[in-house]
Write a protein that holds these residues in place. Structure first.
Motif, PDB file in Angstrom:
ATOM      1  N   ILE A 102       7.318 -14.722  11.498  1.00  0.00           N
ATOM      2  CA  ILE A 102       7.813 -14.639  10.119  1.00  0.00           C
ATOM      3  C   ILE A 102       6.784 -15.218   9.156  1.00  0.00           C
ATOM      4  O   ILE A 102       6.444 -16.400   9.221  1.00  0.00           O
ATOM      5  CB  ILE A 102       9.154 -15.391   9.970  1.00  0.00           C
ATOM      6  CG1 ILE A 102      10.198 -14.827  10.931  1.00  0.00           C
ATOM      7  CG2 ILE A 102       9.636 -15.352   8.521  1.00  0.00           C
ATOM      8  CD1 ILE A 102      10.532 -13.370  10.728  1.00  0.00           C
ATOM      9  N   LYS A 103       6.299 -14.397   8.269  1.00  0.00           N
ATOM     10  CA  LYS A 103       5.347 -14.851   7.246  1.00  0.00           C
ATOM     11  C   LYS A 103       6.050 -15.161   5.927  1.00  0.00           C
ATOM     12  O   LYS A 103       5.544 -15.919   5.113  1.00  0.00           O
ATOM     13  CB  LYS A 103       4.248 -13.802   7.032  1.00  0.00           C
ATOM     14  CG  LYS A 103       3.450 -13.505   8.286  1.00  0.00           C
ATOM     15  CD  LYS A 103       2.842 -14.748   8.898  1.00  0.00           C
ATOM     16  CE  LYS A 103       2.099 -14.433  10.183  1.00  0.00           C
ATOM     17  NZ  LYS A 103       1.827 -15.624  10.978  1.00  0.00           N
ATOM     18  N   ASP A 104       7.240 -14.582   5.727  1.00  0.00           N
ATOM     19  CA  ASP A 104       8.014 -14.809   4.505  1.00  0.00           C
ATOM     20  C   ASP A 104       9.329 -15.496   4.891  1.00  0.00           C
ATOM     21  O   ASP A 104      10.363 -14.849   5.095  1.00  0.00           O
ATOM     22  CB  ASP A 104       8.272 -13.478   3.803  1.00  0.00           C
ATOM     23  CG  ASP A 104       8.929 -13.632   2.437  1.00  0.00           C
ATOM     24  OD1 ASP A 104       9.452 -14.732   2.131  1.00  0.00           O
ATOM     25  OD2 ASP A 104       8.940 -12.641   1.678  1.00  0.00           O
ATOM     26  N   LYS A 105       9.278 -16.816   5.014  1.00  0.00           N
ATOM     27  CA  LYS A 105      10.455 -17.570   5.446  1.00  0.00           C
ATOM     28  C   LYS A 105      11.620 -17.483   4.456  1.00  0.00           C
ATOM     29  O   LYS A 105      12.769 -17.389   4.886  1.00  0.00           O
ATOM     30  CB  LYS A 105      10.073 -19.023   5.756  1.00  0.00           C
ATOM     31  CG  LYS A 105       9.192 -19.124   6.997  1.00  0.00           C
ATOM     32  CD  LYS A 105       8.844 -20.551   7.352  1.00  0.00           C
ATOM     33  CE  LYS A 105       7.938 -20.594   8.573  1.00  0.00           C
ATOM     34  NZ  LYS A 105       7.644 -21.960   8.998  1.00  0.00           N
ATOM     35  N   PRO A 106      11.371 -17.490   3.140  1.00  0.00           N
ATOM     36  CA  PRO A 106      12.496 -17.324   2.212  1.00  0.00           C
ATOM     37  C   PRO A 106      13.222 -15.987   2.397  1.00  0.00           C
ATOM     38  O   PRO A 106      14.455 -15.940   2.325  1.00  0.00           O
ATOM     39  CB  PRO A 106      11.838 -17.421   0.836  1.00  0.00           C
ATOM     40  CG  PRO A 106      10.653 -18.297   1.078  1.00  0.00           C
ATOM     41  CD  PRO A 106      10.146 -17.873   2.430  1.00  0.00           C
ATOM     42  N   ALA A 107      12.500 -14.899   2.660  1.00  0.00           N
ATOM     43  CA  ALA A 107      13.143 -13.609   2.895  1.00  0.00           C
ATOM     44  C   ALA A 107      13.976 -13.658   4.175  1.00  0.00           C
ATOM     45  O   ALA A 107      15.085 -13.108   4.215  1.00  0.00           O
ATOM     46  CB  ALA A 107      12.099 -12.494   2.978  1.00  0.00           C
ATOM     47  N   CYS A 108      13.477 -14.334   5.191  1.00  0.00           N
ATOM     48  CA  CYS A 108      14.229 -14.495   6.437  1.00  0.00           C
ATOM     49  C   CYS A 108      15.506 -15.291   6.176  1.00  0.00           C
ATOM     50  O   CYS A 108      16.578 -14.938   6.670  1.00  0.00           O
ATOM     51  CB  CYS A 108      13.356 -15.182   7.491  1.00  0.00           C
ATOM     52  SG  CYS A 108      14.128 -15.301   9.111  1.00  0.00           S
ATOM     53  N   LEU A 109      15.402 -16.350   5.388  1.00  0.00           N
ATOM     54  CA  LEU A 109      16.581 -17.138   5.015  1.00  0.00           C
ATOM     55  C   LEU A 109      17.610 -16.261   4.307  1.00  0.00           C
ATOM     56  O   LEU A 109      18.804 -16.321   4.617  1.00  0.00           O
ATOM     57  CB  LEU A 109      16.173 -18.314   4.120  1.00  0.00           C
ATOM     58  CG  LEU A 109      17.319 -19.132   3.537  1.00  0.00           C
ATOM     59  CD1 LEU A 109      18.073 -19.883   4.631  1.00  0.00           C
ATOM     60  CD2 LEU A 109      16.788 -20.101   2.480  1.00  0.00           C
ATOM     61  N   GLN A 110      17.166 -15.440   3.371  1.00  0.00           N
ATOM     62  CA  GLN A 110      18.089 -14.558   2.642  1.00  0.00           C
ATOM     63  C   GLN A 110      18.784 -13.589   3.587  1.00  0.00           C
ATOM     64  O   GLN A 110      19.987 -13.336   3.454  1.00  0.00           O
ATOM     65  CB  GLN A 110      17.347 -13.795   1.540  1.00  0.00           C
ATOM     66  CG  GLN A 110      16.814 -14.676   0.430  1.00  0.00           C
ATOM     67  CD  GLN A 110      17.894 -15.485  -0.266  1.00  0.00           C
ATOM     68  OE1 GLN A 110      18.997 -15.019  -0.500  1.00  0.00           O
ATOM     69  NE2 GLN A 110      17.578 -16.727  -0.601  1.00  0.00           N
ATOM     70  N   GLU A 111      18.046 -13.065   4.573  1.00  0.00           N
ATOM     71  CA  GLU A 111      18.631 -12.143   5.546  1.00  0.00           C
ATOM     72  C   GLU A 111      19.689 -12.857   6.383  1.00  0.00           C
ATOM     73  O   GLU A 111      20.767 -12.313   6.634  1.00  0.00           O
ATOM     74  CB  GLU A 111      17.525 -11.563   6.445  1.00  0.00           C
ATOM     75  CG  GLU A 111      18.022 -10.559   7.471  1.00  0.00           C
ATOM     76  CD  GLU A 111      18.556 -11.190   8.747  1.00  0.00           C
ATOM     77  OE1 GLU A 111      19.561 -10.669   9.282  1.00  0.00           O
ATOM     78  OE2 GLU A 111      17.991 -12.202   9.205  1.00  0.00           O
ATOM     79  N   ILE A 112      19.397 -14.080   6.798  1.00  0.00           N
ATOM     80  CA  ILE A 112      20.358 -14.864   7.588  1.00  0.00           C
ATOM     81  C   ILE A 112      21.618 -15.128   6.762  1.00  0.00           C
ATOM     82  O   ILE A 112      22.741 -14.968   7.253  1.00  0.00           O
ATOM     83  CB  ILE A 112      19.723 -16.197   8.068  1.00  0.00           C
ATOM     84  CG1 ILE A 112      18.637 -15.926   9.105  1.00  0.00           C
ATOM     85  CG2 ILE A 112      20.791 -17.139   8.624  1.00  0.00           C
ATOM     86  CD1 ILE A 112      17.762 -17.128   9.414  1.00  0.00           C
ATOM     87  N   ASN A 159       3.384 -23.806   4.540  1.00  0.00           N
ATOM     88  CA  ASN A 159       4.129 -22.558   4.734  1.00  0.00           C
ATOM     89  C   ASN A 159       5.643 -22.774   4.754  1.00  0.00           C
ATOM     90  O   ASN A 159       6.392 -21.796   4.792  1.00  0.00           O
ATOM     91  CB  ASN A 159       3.668 -21.836   6.001  1.00  0.00           C
ATOM     92  CG  ASN A 159       3.868 -22.664   7.244  1.00  0.00           C
ATOM     93  OD1 ASN A 159       3.843 -23.888   7.214  1.00  0.00           O
ATOM     94  ND2 ASN A 159       4.057 -22.011   8.368  1.00  0.00           N
ATOM     95  N   ASP A 160       6.089 -24.010   4.685  1.00  0.00           N
ATOM     96  CA  ASP A 160       7.514 -24.336   4.657  1.00  0.00           C
ATOM     97  C   ASP A 160       8.004 -24.748   3.272  1.00  0.00           C
ATOM     98  O   ASP A 160       9.208 -24.940   3.075  1.00  0.00           O
ATOM     99  CB  ASP A 160       7.820 -25.480   5.638  1.00  0.00           C
ATOM    100  CG  ASP A 160       7.471 -25.127   7.062  1.00  0.00           C
ATOM    101  OD1 ASP A 160       7.767 -23.984   7.480  1.00  0.00           O
ATOM    102  OD2 ASP A 160       6.891 -25.973   7.755  1.00  0.00           O
ATOM    103  N   LEU A 161       7.104 -24.889   2.326  1.00  0.00           N
ATOM    104  CA  LEU A 161       7.468 -25.449   1.024  1.00  0.00           C
ATOM    105  C   LEU A 161       8.549 -24.655   0.308  1.00  0.00           C
ATOM    106  O   LEU A 161       9.511 -25.236  -0.204  1.00  0.00           O
ATOM    107  CB  LEU A 161       6.237 -25.570   0.126  1.00  0.00           C
ATOM    108  CG  LEU A 161       5.165 -26.541   0.589  1.00  0.00           C
ATOM    109  CD1 LEU A 161       4.004 -26.565  -0.394  1.00  0.00           C
ATOM    110  CD2 LEU A 161       5.738 -27.934   0.791  1.00  0.00           C
TER     111      LEU A 161
END
Length: 177
Positions: free
Chosen positions: A86-96, A115-117
């Motif tokens: 996962i390169k776009d963690k915020p997008a992954c969060l939104q999907e979850i 990369n976690d900011l």
């Protein structure tokens, strides 16, 4: 942030997400001529996953790496959410959140580096290991004393469990899985 505010936020948590390298591991990777061979995980962090699950709190890993050892570790711990590469963690969060119906204030994330900011700023409870970068420390609400790969996930898990009123150790809690 004041302890009372942290505790109030921790009471709402239903899902704890974590980065892998630098949180569940010490950030080191062993390489051979065949490529990645091993990562070191802390058994106590595994017990933290189990204790959260026993309290009805789900867990997940969101990492930029695609690592067979992370997949194996997640399977062993029965981690519900595994997101590799996962390169776009915020997008992954939104999907979850869309899939589970959880709101941001019901999710915690622990991360250690730049990369976690962004995701640290989007969740209801953000944390970092004791040896996180200064950037992650500035973004996180809760600073673990334990370092990455040395029990920081367990420390976060115990804080959340205690905040939710279930601070008693399990009968078989001996630091193993």
């Amino acid at each position: 942030m004041k302890l009372a505010d942290l505790t109030a936020r921790a009471r709402r948590i239903r899902l704890v997400l974590t980065d892998c390298d630098g949180v569940l591991t010490d950030g080191g990777v062993y390489y051979s001529e065949r490529g990645e061979e091993m990562k070191r995980f802390n058994i106590r962090d595994g017990m933290g996953v189990e204790r959260l699950r026993n309290q009805g709190i789900a867990t997940g890993i969101i990492t930029g790496e695609v690592s067979p050892s992370v997949r194996t570790r997640a399977a062993k711990l029965r981690i519900e959410e595994l997101h590799l590469g996962i390169k776009d963690k915020p997008a992954c969060l939104q999907e979850i959140m869309a899939r589970t119906g959880l709101q941001a204030d019901e999710i915690a994330f622990i991360g250690d580096d730049t990369n976690d900011l962004e995701i640290l700023g989007l969740v209801g409870f953000s944390a970092c290991p004791g040896d996180a970068t200064s950037f992650a420390r500035a973004a996180a609400d809760f600073h673990c004393q334990a370092f990455g790969g040395h029990g920081c996930f367990r420390e976060l898990a115990e804080f959340i469990i205690a905040a939710q009123g279930s601070a008693q150790p399990m009968a078989d809690d001996k630091g193993s899985e």
